[in-house]
Design a protein around this motif. Structure first.
Motif, PDB file in Angstrom:
ATOM      1  N   PHE A  29       0.856  -1.185   0.000  1.00  0.00           N
ATOM      2  CA  PHE A  29       0.000   0.000   0.000  1.00  0.00           C
ATOM      3  C   PHE A  29       0.894   1.237   0.000  1.00  0.00           C
ATOM      4  N   LEU A  30       0.874   1.976  -1.100  1.00  0.00           N
ATOM      5  CA  LEU A  30       1.693   3.183  -1.247  1.00  0.00           C
ATOM      6  C   LEU A  30       0.801   4.388  -0.982  1.00  0.00           C
ATOM      7  N   ASP A  31       0.868   4.886   0.244  1.00  0.00           N
ATOM      8  CA  ASP A  31       0.044   6.023   0.637  1.00  0.00           C
ATOM      9  C   ASP A  31       0.723   7.328   0.213  1.00  0.00           C
ATOM     10  N   GLU A  32      -0.093   8.333  -0.087  1.00  0.00           N
ATOM     11  CA  GLU A  32       0.398   9.653  -0.516  1.00  0.00           C
ATOM     12  C   GLU A  32       1.346   9.528  -1.711  1.00  0.00           C
ATOM     13  N   ILE A  33       0.917   8.776  -2.706  1.00  0.00           N
ATOM     14  CA  ILE A  33       1.748   8.537  -3.888  1.00  0.00           C
ATOM     15  C   ILE A  33       2.014   9.819  -4.660  1.00  0.00           C
ATOM     16  N   GLY A  34       1.150  10.807  -4.510  1.00  0.00           N
ATOM     17  CA  GLY A  34       1.317  12.064  -5.233  1.00  0.00           C
ATOM     18  C   GLY A  34       2.511  12.873  -4.772  1.00  0.00           C
ATOM     19  N   ASP A  35       3.074  12.550  -3.598  1.00  0.00           N
ATOM     20  CA  ASP A  35       4.228  13.276  -3.073  1.00  0.00           C
ATOM     21  C   ASP A  35       5.555  12.667  -3.502  1.00  0.00           C
ATOM     22  N   MET A  36       5.515  11.612  -4.296  1.00  0.00           N
ATOM     23  CA  MET A  36       6.745  10.955  -4.734  1.00  0.00           C
ATOM     24  C   MET A  36       7.428  11.773  -5.826  1.00  0.00           C
ATOM     25  N   SER A  37       8.749  11.903  -5.743  1.00  0.00           N
ATOM     26  CA  SER A  37       9.504  12.691  -6.723  1.00  0.00           C
ATOM     27  C   SER A  37       9.489  11.998  -8.088  1.00  0.00           C
ATOM     28  N   LEU A  38       9.789  12.756  -9.129  1.00  0.00           N
ATOM     29  CA  LEU A  38       9.792  12.208 -10.486  1.00  0.00           C
ATOM     30  C   LEU A  38      10.841  11.114 -10.649  1.00  0.00           C
ATOM     31  N   SER A  39      12.001  11.275 -10.022  1.00  0.00           N
ATOM     32  CA  SER A  39      13.043  10.255 -10.133  1.00  0.00           C
ATOM     33  C   SER A  39      12.604   8.940  -9.492  1.00  0.00           C
ATOM     34  N   MET A  40      11.935   9.032  -8.348  1.00  0.00           N
ATOM     35  CA  MET A  40      11.443   7.826  -7.698  1.00  0.00           C
ATOM     36  C   MET A  40      10.282   7.222  -8.478  1.00  0.00           C
ATOM     37  N   GLN A  41       9.489   8.073  -9.101  1.00  0.00           N
ATOM     38  CA  GLN A  41       8.396   7.581  -9.931  1.00  0.00           C
ATOM     39  C   GLN A  41       8.925   6.704 -11.059  1.00  0.00           C
ATOM     40  N   ALA A  42      10.044   7.127 -11.650  1.00  0.00           N
ATOM     41  CA  ALA A  42      10.643   6.358 -12.749  1.00  0.00           C
ATOM     42  C   ALA A  42      11.102   4.985 -12.263  1.00  0.00           C
ATOM     43  N   LYS A  43      11.683   4.936 -11.069  1.00  0.00           N
ATOM     44  CA  LYS A  43      12.139   3.651 -10.525  1.00  0.00           C
ATOM     45  C   LYS A  43      10.964   2.758 -10.148  1.00  0.00           C
ATOM     46  N   ALA A  92      -0.872  16.899 -15.814  1.00  0.00           N
ATOM     47  CA  ALA A  92      -0.924  18.042 -16.733  1.00  0.00           C
ATOM     48  C   ALA A  92       0.176  19.052 -16.431  1.00  0.00           C
ATOM     49  N   GLU A  93       0.576  19.149 -15.164  1.00  0.00           N
ATOM     50  CA  GLU A  93       1.625  20.080 -14.754  1.00  0.00           C
ATOM     51  C   GLU A  93       3.010  19.446 -14.796  1.00  0.00           C
ATOM     52  N   ASP A  94       3.117  18.238 -15.348  1.00  0.00           N
ATOM     53  CA  ASP A  94       4.381  17.493 -15.439  1.00  0.00           C
ATOM     54  C   ASP A  94       5.012  17.248 -14.074  1.00  0.00           C
ATOM     55  N   LYS A  95       4.162  17.069 -13.068  1.00  0.00           N
ATOM     56  CA  LYS A  95       4.653  16.760 -11.725  1.00  0.00           C
ATOM     57  C   LYS A  95       4.444  15.292 -11.377  1.00  0.00           C
ATOM     58  N   PHE A  96       3.736  14.592 -12.269  1.00  0.00           N
ATOM     59  CA  PHE A  96       3.523  13.162 -12.073  1.00  0.00           C
ATOM     60  C   PHE A  96       3.560  12.499 -13.438  1.00  0.00           C
ATOM     61  N   ARG A  97       4.298  11.399 -13.525  1.00  0.00           N
ATOM     62  CA  ARG A  97       4.481  10.719 -14.812  1.00  0.00           C
ATOM     63  C   ARG A  97       3.163  10.127 -15.315  1.00  0.00           C
ATOM     64  N   LYS A  98       2.873  10.417 -16.582  1.00  0.00           N
ATOM     65  CA  LYS A  98       1.637   9.903 -17.171  1.00  0.00           C
ATOM     66  C   LYS A  98       1.657   8.381 -17.256  1.00  0.00           C
ATOM     67  N   ASP A  99       2.823   7.800 -17.631  1.00  0.00           N
ATOM     68  CA  ASP A  99       2.889   6.340 -17.768  1.00  0.00           C
ATOM     69  C   ASP A  99       2.708   5.644 -16.421  1.00  0.00           C
ATOM     70  N   LEU A 100       3.245   6.241 -15.353  1.00  0.00           N
ATOM     71  CA  LEU A 100       3.041   5.663 -14.029  1.00  0.00           C
ATOM     72  C   LEU A 100       1.583   5.817 -13.596  1.00  0.00           C
ATOM     73  N   PHE A 101       0.993   6.953 -13.914  1.00  0.00           N
ATOM     74  CA  PHE A 101      -0.412   7.196 -13.559  1.00  0.00           C
ATOM     75  C   PHE A 101      -1.306   6.115 -14.144  1.00  0.00           C
ATOM     76  N   TYR A 102      -1.087   5.762 -15.403  1.00  0.00           N
ATOM     77  CA  TYR A 102      -1.945   4.758 -16.030  1.00  0.00           C
ATOM     78  C   TYR A 102      -1.621   3.345 -15.545  1.00  0.00           C
ATOM     79  N   ARG A 103      -0.398   3.134 -15.065  1.00  0.00           N
ATOM     80  CA  ARG A 103      -0.071   1.849 -14.444  1.00  0.00           C
ATOM     81  C   ARG A 103      -0.805   1.667 -13.123  1.00  0.00           C
ATOM     82  N   LEU A 104      -0.925   2.754 -12.377  1.00  0.00           N
ATOM     83  CA  LEU A 104      -1.585   2.698 -11.070  1.00  0.00           C
ATOM     84  C   LEU A 104      -3.099   2.790 -11.192  1.00  0.00           C
ATOM     85  N   ASN A 105      -3.572   3.484 -12.207  1.00  0.00           N
ATOM     86  CA  ASN A 105      -4.980   3.817 -12.348  1.00  0.00           C
ATOM     87  C   ASN A 105      -5.747   2.756 -13.135  1.00  0.00           C
ATOM     88  N   VAL A 106      -5.375   1.477 -12.955  1.00  0.00           N
ATOM     89  CA  VAL A 106      -6.089   0.399 -13.639  1.00  0.00           C
ATOM     90  C   VAL A 106      -7.516   0.314 -13.103  1.00  0.00           C
TER      91      VAL A 106
END
Length: 272
Positions: free
Chosen positions: A159-173, A211-225
């Motif tokens: 369970f990844l809580d507060e996922i929106g606060d994750m940095s872009l570099s960590m999002q990529a990993k 939309a503000e390039d603060k969260f990766r679109k590809d990660l968003f769609y991976r999580l937003n199944v």
């Protein structure tokens, strides 16, 4: 060891085989019915265990309003799947409780449930917290290394809580882990396969962050199944009396008090 012993053994075997052949063979229909009953019993036992877990978790989820009934129906459906889930809702809507509920009535319920608050862990430590580290990865590291939360959640749920606060570099990993289904500890050149279901939660608008390039679109769609939107209490006022009574009972148990009722005037104040 002697001739007589061999004859005795042969005679016993012959009599045993004769006695077996004299017995009627079991009816195939009865045999199939016995097997079916055994399978049905196991299914019933597993279903009872699932219902018990569901009931136990439902005690923490209080509400009979239409909005809450709709949410609980979705939770039941989502629990049967293995897809990643994104839970959205304002602070205090119970995102962690619903994540627990999804896990506890899912096929993964026998596996671990591991929670990580992405906002509470410093950025410099989040990678090793999630993916672990190998021997000598950095100063102060354990000699034997340490598994990360993904390894600990293997065959269960993370369970990844507060996922929106994750940095872009960590999002990529994180995206790489979701794509490859394997983790690489900090300081290691080896990867470890993991079988983990991800439930992420946020009180932020991820569409806006994308939309503000603060969260990766590809990660968003991976999580937003699968998405579960939790309504705030102001949109389910009918549940205020139920929640108030449940909290009163909990406080009575904790403090040893015997307050039996909340006045209608107080409930009305709460509702406003």
């Amino acid at each position: 060891s002697g001739h007589g012993t061999i004859e005795t053994a042969v005679e016993a075997t012959r009599k045993g085989a004769y006695n077996f052949l004299q017995k009627p063979l079991p009816d195939l229909h009865e045999l199939k019915l016995t097997i079916k009953n055994a399978i049905d019993y196991k299914r019933s036992r597993d279903e009872l265990r699932r219902v018990k877990n569901e009931f136990k978790e439902s005690q923490r989820i209080i509400g009979k309003s239409e909005k809450m009934r709709n949410v609980l129906e979705l939770v039941t459906k989502f629990s049967k799947l293995n897809s990643n889930v994104l839970i959205t809702g304002e602070s205090g809507t119970g995102k962690e409780i619903f994540a627990h509920a999804i896990h506890n009535i899912s096929p993964r319920r026998k596996g671990p449930f591991i929670k990580v608050n992405c906002a509470a862990v410093p950025e410099t430590l989040l990678e090793s917290e999630l993916f672990g580290y190998s021997e000598g990865a950095f100063t102060g590291a354990r000699k034997e290394g340490k598994p990360g939360k993904f390894e600990l959640a293997n065959h269960g749920t993370i369970f990844l809580d507060e996922i929106g606060d994750m940095s872009l570099s960590m999002q990529a990993k994180l995206l790489r882990v979701l794509q490859e289904k394997e983790v690489e500890r900090v300081g290691s050149i080896h990867t470890t396969r993991v079988n983990v279901r991800v439930i992420a939660a946020t009180n932020q608008d991820l569409h806006k962050l994308v939309a503000e390039d603060k969260f990766r679109k590809d990660l968003f769609y991976r999580l937003n199944v699968i998405i579960l939107k939790l309504p705030p209490l102001r949109l389910r006022i009918d549940d205020v009396p139920l929640i108030s009574t449940a909290l009163l009972n909990r406080i009575n148990q904790e403090l040893g008090t015997r307050v039996s009722k909340i006045s209608n005037e107080v409930i009305e104040c709460f509702s406003h």
